[in-house]
Design a protein around this motif. Structure first.
Motif, PDB file in Angstrom:
ATOM      1  N   GLY A 142       0.787  -1.231   0.000  1.00 15.94           N
ATOM      2  CA  GLY A 142       0.000   0.000   0.000  1.00 15.94           C
ATOM      3  C   GLY A 142       0.822   1.285   0.000  1.00 15.94           C
ATOM      4  O   GLY A 142       0.321   2.340  -0.378  1.00 15.94           O
ATOM      5  N   ALA A 280       4.760  -9.449  12.423  1.00 16.71           N
ATOM      6  CA  ALA A 280       4.383  -8.031  12.350  1.00 16.71           C
ATOM      7  C   ALA A 280       5.053  -7.428  11.128  1.00 16.71           C
ATOM      8  O   ALA A 280       6.096  -6.789  11.215  1.00 16.71           O
ATOM      9  N   ASP A 282       3.805  -6.726   6.671  1.00 12.76           N
ATOM     10  CA  ASP A 282       2.675  -6.271   5.852  1.00 12.76           C
ATOM     11  C   ASP A 282       2.469  -7.303   4.756  1.00 12.76           C
ATOM     12  O   ASP A 282       3.457  -7.864   4.231  1.00 12.76           O
ATOM     13  N   TRP A 285       4.692  -7.493   1.571  1.00 15.78           N
ATOM     14  CA  TRP A 285       6.069  -7.991   1.524  1.00 15.78           C
ATOM     15  C   TRP A 285       6.077  -9.512   1.597  1.00 15.78           C
ATOM     16  O   TRP A 285       5.099 -10.126   2.010  1.00 15.78           O
ATOM     17  N   PRO A 310       4.880  -0.340  15.525  1.00 15.77           N
ATOM     18  CA  PRO A 310       5.472  -0.696  16.819  1.00 15.77           C
ATOM     19  C   PRO A 310       5.423   0.459  17.818  1.00 15.77           C
ATOM     20  O   PRO A 310       5.444   0.240  19.024  1.00 15.77           O
ATOM     21  N   ALA A 337      11.879  -2.326  13.785  1.00 16.85           N
ATOM     22  CA  ALA A 337      10.743  -2.161  14.695  1.00 16.85           C
ATOM     23  C   ALA A 337      11.248  -2.097  16.137  1.00 16.85           C
ATOM     24  O   ALA A 337      10.788  -1.285  16.939  1.00 16.85           O
ATOM     25  N   GLY A 503      13.596  -2.172   6.808  1.00 15.31           N
ATOM     26  CA  GLY A 503      13.202  -3.536   6.430  1.00 15.31           C
ATOM     27  C   GLY A 503      12.548  -3.598   5.066  1.00 15.31           C
ATOM     28  O   GLY A 503      12.153  -4.673   4.618  1.00 15.31           O
ATOM     29  N   LYS A 534      16.235   3.391  10.753  1.00 14.80           N
ATOM     30  CA  LYS A 534      15.761   2.613   9.611  1.00 14.80           C
ATOM     31  C   LYS A 534      16.836   1.736   8.969  1.00 14.80           C
ATOM     32  O   LYS A 534      16.580   1.091   7.961  1.00 14.80           O
ATOM     33  N   PRO A 568       5.751   6.911  -0.543  1.00 17.56           N
ATOM     34  CA  PRO A 568       6.308   7.408   0.716  1.00 17.56           C
ATOM     35  C   PRO A 568       7.254   6.406   1.360  1.00 17.56           C
ATOM     36  O   PRO A 568       8.174   6.770   2.081  1.00 17.56           O
ATOM     37  N   LYS A 573      14.195  11.722   1.502  1.00 16.48           N
ATOM     38  CA  LYS A 573      13.935  13.076   2.018  1.00 16.48           C
ATOM     39  C   LYS A 573      15.133  13.993   1.859  1.00 16.48           C
ATOM     40  O   LYS A 573      15.041  15.183   2.116  1.00 16.48           O
TER      41      LYS A 573
HETATM   42  N1  COA Z   1       0.238   2.770   2.919  1.00 18.77           N
HETATM   43  C1  COA Z   1       0.529   4.067   2.745  1.00 18.77           C
HETATM   44  N2  COA Z   1       1.636   4.663   3.230  1.00 18.77           N
HETATM   45  C2  COA Z   1       2.489   3.892   3.910  1.00 18.77           C
HETATM   46  C3  COA Z   1       2.262   2.523   4.132  1.00 18.77           C
HETATM   47  C4  COA Z   1       1.071   1.973   3.606  1.00 18.77           C
HETATM   48  N3  COA Z   1       0.792   0.686   3.763  1.00 18.77           N
HETATM   49  N4  COA Z   1       3.292   2.026   4.844  1.00 18.77           N
HETATM   50  C5  COA Z   1       4.131   3.041   5.069  1.00 18.77           C
HETATM   51  N5  COA Z   1       3.649   4.175   4.520  1.00 18.77           N
HETATM   52  C6  COA Z   1       4.255   5.512   4.570  1.00 18.77           C
HETATM   53  C7  COA Z   1       4.372   6.001   6.001  1.00 18.77           C
HETATM   54  O1  COA Z   1       3.187   6.665   6.431  1.00 18.77           O
HETATM   55  C8  COA Z   1       5.528   6.969   5.913  1.00 18.77           C
HETATM   56  O2  COA Z   1       5.062   8.146   5.303  1.00 18.77           O
HETATM   57  P1  COA Z   1       5.601   9.612   5.725  1.00 18.77           P
HETATM   58  O3  COA Z   1       6.880   9.780   4.984  1.00 18.77           O
HETATM   59  O4  COA Z   1       4.525  10.513   5.237  1.00 18.77           O
HETATM   60  O5  COA Z   1       5.757   9.612   7.208  1.00 18.77           O
HETATM   61  C9  COA Z   1       6.453   6.294   4.885  1.00 18.77           C
HETATM   62  O6  COA Z   1       5.591   5.439   4.108  1.00 18.77           O
HETATM   63  C10 COA Z   1       7.547   5.445   5.500  1.00 18.77           C
HETATM   64  O7  COA Z   1       6.919   4.434   6.273  1.00 18.77           O
HETATM   65  P2  COA Z   1       7.657   3.499   7.328  1.00 18.77           P
HETATM   66  O8  COA Z   1       8.810   2.825   6.699  1.00 18.77           O
HETATM   67  O9  COA Z   1       6.644   2.620   7.968  1.00 18.77           O
HETATM   68  O10 COA Z   1       8.271   4.522   8.345  1.00 18.77           O
HETATM   69  P3  COA Z   1       7.670   5.199   9.624  1.00 18.77           P
HETATM   70  O11 COA Z   1       8.595   6.326   9.912  1.00 18.77           O
HETATM   71  O12 COA Z   1       6.226   5.495   9.486  1.00 18.77           O
HETATM   72  O13 COA Z   1       7.846   4.066  10.733  1.00 18.77           O
HETATM   73  C11 COA Z   1       8.998   2.142  11.630  1.00 18.77           C
HETATM   74  C12 COA Z   1       9.126   3.549  11.073  1.00 18.77           C
HETATM   75  C13 COA Z   1      10.355   1.602  12.002  1.00 18.77           C
HETATM   76  C14 COA Z   1       8.124   2.210  12.876  1.00 18.77           C
HETATM   77  C15 COA Z   1       8.329   1.261  10.574  1.00 18.77           C
HETATM   78  O14 COA Z   1       9.113   1.277   9.414  1.00 18.77           O
HETATM   79  C16 COA Z   1       8.097  -0.154  10.989  1.00 18.77           C
HETATM   80  O15 COA Z   1       7.238  -0.498  11.756  1.00 18.77           O
HETATM   81  N6  COA Z   1       8.833  -1.073  10.447  1.00 18.77           N
HETATM   82  C17 COA Z   1       8.608  -2.478  10.738  1.00 18.77           C
HETATM   83  C18 COA Z   1       9.325  -3.282   9.759  1.00 18.77           C
HETATM   84  C19 COA Z   1       8.513  -3.968   8.762  1.00 18.77           C
HETATM   85  O16 COA Z   1       7.315  -4.049   8.835  1.00 18.77           O
HETATM   86  N7  COA Z   1       9.227  -4.481   7.777  1.00 18.77           N
HETATM   87  C20 COA Z   1       8.664  -5.252   6.722  1.00 18.77           C
HETATM   88  C21 COA Z   1       9.538  -6.409   6.370  1.00 18.77           C
HETATM   89  S1  COA Z   1       9.677  -7.599   7.694  1.00 18.77           S
END
Ligand code: COA
Ligand code: AMP
Length: 631
Positions: A142, A280, A282, A285, A310, A337, A503, A534, A568, A573
């Motif tokens: 997503g 935990a 998505d 992936w 998390p 996480a 990740g 990250k 995103p 950035k």
């Molecule tokens: N739909 C829309 N947007 C999404 C999304 C989705 N399913 N998943 C992530 N995004 C967006 C986020 O809102 C964020 O946007 P922003 O730049 O406006 O803030 C951007 O994509 C980056 O997301 P994310 O990588 O999740 O970073 P975060 O800063 O929101 O959270 C963590 C950081 C560490 C908490 C988060 O990356 C996390 O929980 N990681 C767990 C690892 C994981 O699930 N890995 C998958 C492989 S095992």
């Protein structure tokens, strides 16, 4: 010889006997002719001649075997304040009806269906409904932008797209429908229809004639039975980052996948049917495919769909709350996480609020696990913390500490040993094996075990060129590392331009393609720099065309372009304008050298550098945007 060595050697000595026995755990409509079809090396097929249905194995058989009233799925969504349970019987009904709705609109075995969904039970129901029909699903994460979705639509050529009105990111509603509409408009291929799940948080505008309301379509449908498919038929395509903007369509077959994942649940994760297991991640992936959806269900376990983060949903105790509330025995997530939790709650004070007495093991994967994070998790949770290494391509572990076989001593920074089925070697540039402890390319001797990708979707030649060509007789993982004298694997870095951001696997090459499309950009490079939260973050360098405005505008614009075109999730950035890029005399951009400067590491200036003076400029530019970061 320890138990692990015994099992490992058994798989090595007689792969057909070993995996043939593992396959007895799966329900087959017709048994295979041959466990391993090796008649066309370097292409191998597992369980050729066999027929089965993956959905039957993941759902129906458990109802038949008396698990109908057991929870198959626990949906826990702090962002919508929802917790709900779906038993195996309810899941069977929901999947059969969803399959019926698809079949009524012409979806048949072999058709592709794209699933672009947030973390709701319907995402799994959609995947399983496709599997039920023998249709090939392709789930798109997503967080990808419309452009990425369009690329996948054109490559997979789906008959249908299943989506929802929105996703929810902590407290922001992200409408999905505008992205879906834009993607369909951009794509050359058009799906025949879409099913749209309307969520209370957002009503999507429907396109008459093309879009159908999910609930109405499913309510009106006749349940559809499982369709027999060949073991070698594709179950799904999952696109992953390659070195260019064109993602690779990883193909997973039905038979080998079911056998390997079922085996892994007991042998790697030590889970018994009926237990609650939580990945935990998505559904977009590979971790989500294998360990939110298929493996726990194939095993008759209970899986958790967690629509939250998390931290921030609502606090860094969220994971502990879920573990306690649902009696989770093992959690699988990415180290990032845990870094996020630790950053907000370094003493793990939130942990004291919860009873985790039934929690047994934490599994980490998706990126290199820094020893610091591993040790923090170990100290706070007081359970084994298992790093394991795998890839979208392989679908399950290449190296792990197989908790269901024997708990081997942990070496922080190492995902332990190659799992049974993998004959892993470290090769030099000429394909020769290097001595223990020497860094080189990590490569698996062919054939790979069942469950690994047999090809790329519609791209057999690319499959060969990208993975099999460099080292004949081996699968090239794309990771560099060492195997030490104890046989432990240490995964150090990618050998290509793939980076790992929280990740998530991303291609710097794809980002460079976006930057290069800016009218003022003459040349560019994107590197992944170390980030405490990250793991890595992308940073772009731009050389502007003569006469172009070198103000901040271009850097802002390219940041927005990457967000719009990749999504995103790229977390792009930072970009900076430089006069020139450091290159070798033959014109190759020295990305690794730039990365060393950004990370504050020892800079190894290659002898072939064209003009070393450029490195000072790069250093100054990086300093102006805050690199290297103070640790
Ligand atoms: N739909 C829309 N947007 C999404 C999304 C989705 N399913 N998943 C992530 N995004 C967006 C986020 O809102 C964020 O946007 P922003 O730049 O406006 O803030 C951007 O994509 C980056 O997301 P994310 O990588 O999740 O970073 P975060 O800063 O929101 O959270 C963590 C950081 C560490 C908490 C988060 O990356 C996390 O929980 N990681 C767990 C690892 C994981 O699930 N890995 C998958 C492989 S095992
Ligand atoms: P993906 O295909 O998204 O699962 O990403 C796979 C890549 O993530 C691998 O090729 C590695 O570079 C990295 N990776 C995954 N797990 C680990 C791990 N346990 N240790 C080191 N790197 C890992």
């Amino acid at each position: 010889m320890g138990r692990f060595d015994e099992v490992y050697q058994a798989a090595k000595a007689d792969p057909e006997g070993f995996w043939g026995q593992a396959a007895e755990e799966i329900h087959w409509i017709e048994k295979w002719d041959k466990v391993l079809d090796d008649s066309d090396p370097p292409y191998y097929r597992w369980f050729a001649g066999g027929t089965l249905n993956t959905c039957y194995n993941a759902v129906d058989r458990h109802v038949k075997d008396g698990r109908g009233d057991q929870a198959a799925i626990i949906y826990d969504s702090p962002v919508t304040d929802t917790v709900s349970h779906l038993t195996y019987r309810q899941l069977q009904d929901a999947v059969a009806k969803c399959a019926g709705a698809l079949a009524a609109r012409g979806v048949e075995k072999g058709d592709r269906v794209i699933i672009y969904m947030p973390m709701v039970p319907e995402a799994l129901i959609a995947m399983l409904a496709c599997a039920r029909l023998g249709a090939i699903h392709s789930v798109v994460f997503g967080g990808f932008a419309a452009n990425e979705l369009a690329t996948r639509i054109d490559d997979a050529r789906p008959k249908a797209i299943l989506s929802a009105s929105c996703g929810i990111e902590v407290n922001r509603v992200i409408p999905y429908k505008p992205l879906l509409d834009a993607a369909i408009q951009m794509a050359i291929h058009k799906p025949e229809f879409c099913l749209l799940l309307q969520r209370p948080q957002e009503q999507a505008e429907m396109t008459a004639g093309r879009d159908h309301d999910w609930n109405e379509a499913v309510d009106a449908a006749e349940p559809h039975d499982c369709v027999p498919v060949a073991a070698t038929d594709p179950l799904y395509i999952l696109y992953t980052s390659g070195t260019t903007g064109q993602p690779k369509g990883i193909v997973r077959d039905n038979g080998g996948h079911a056998v390997a994942l079922k085996w892994s649940m007991k042998n790697i994760y030590n889970i018994d049917p009926g237990e609650v297991y939580w990945a935990a991640s998505d559904v977009g992936w590979v971790v989500g495919h294998s360990y939110i959806c298929y493996a726990p269900l194939l095993h008759g376990a209970t899986t958790v769909i967690y629509e939250g983060k998390p931290v921030g949903t609502p606090d860094p105790g969220a994971f502990w709350r879920v573990i306690e509330q649902h009696k989770v025995v093992s959690l699988f997530t990415a180290p990032t996480a845990f870094r996020a939790i630790r950053q907000q709650d370094p003493e793990a004070e939130h942990l004291a609020r919860y009873d985790l007495s039934q929690f047994r093991v934490l599994y980490l994967a998706g990126e290199r696990c820094d020893p610091d994070t591993l040790e923090w998790a170990l100290e706070k949770l007081q359970v084994p913390v298992i790093d394991h290494w795998w890839q979208t391509e392989t679908g399950w572990s290449i190296a792990a500490n197989c908790m269901g076989i024997e708990y081997l001593p942990v070496k922080p920074g190492s995902p332990t040993r190659p799992v049974p089925g993998w004959d892993l070697r470290v090769l030099d540039a000429d394909g020769k094996e290097v001595p223990a402890g020497t860094i080189g390319a990590l490569a698996g001797k062919l054939p790979m075990p069942p469950g690994c990708f047999p090809t790329l979707w519609n791209a057999k030649e690319r499959y060969h060129n990208a993975y099999l060509k460099n080292f004949p007789g081996y699968y090239e993982t794309g990771d560099a590392g060492i195997i030490d004298e104890d046989g432990y694997v240490h995964v150090m870095a990618r050998t290509d331009d793939i980076i790992n951001v929280a990740g998530h696997r991303l291609s710097t090459g794809a980002m460079e393609e976006v930057l290069a499309a800016h009218p003022d950009v003459a040349e560019c490079a994107v590197i992944g720099v170390a980030d405490q939260l990250k793991g890595q973050l992308p940073v772009g360098f731009l050389v502007l065309k003569a006469g172009a405005d070198s103000s901040n505008e271009v850097t802002k614009e390219v940041v927005q372009m990457v967000r719009d075109r990749i999504g995103p999730v790229a977390a792009f950035k930072s970009a900076a304008v430089v006069k020139r890029l450091p290159k070798t005399r033959s014109g190759k951009i020295l990305r690794a050298t730039m990365r060393q400067i950004a990370d504050g590491a020892e800079v190894k200036v290659p002898a072939t550098i064209d003009d070393p003076a450029i490195l000072d400029e790069i250093k100054e530019t990086l300093a102006s945007i805050g690199y290297p970061k103070a640790s």
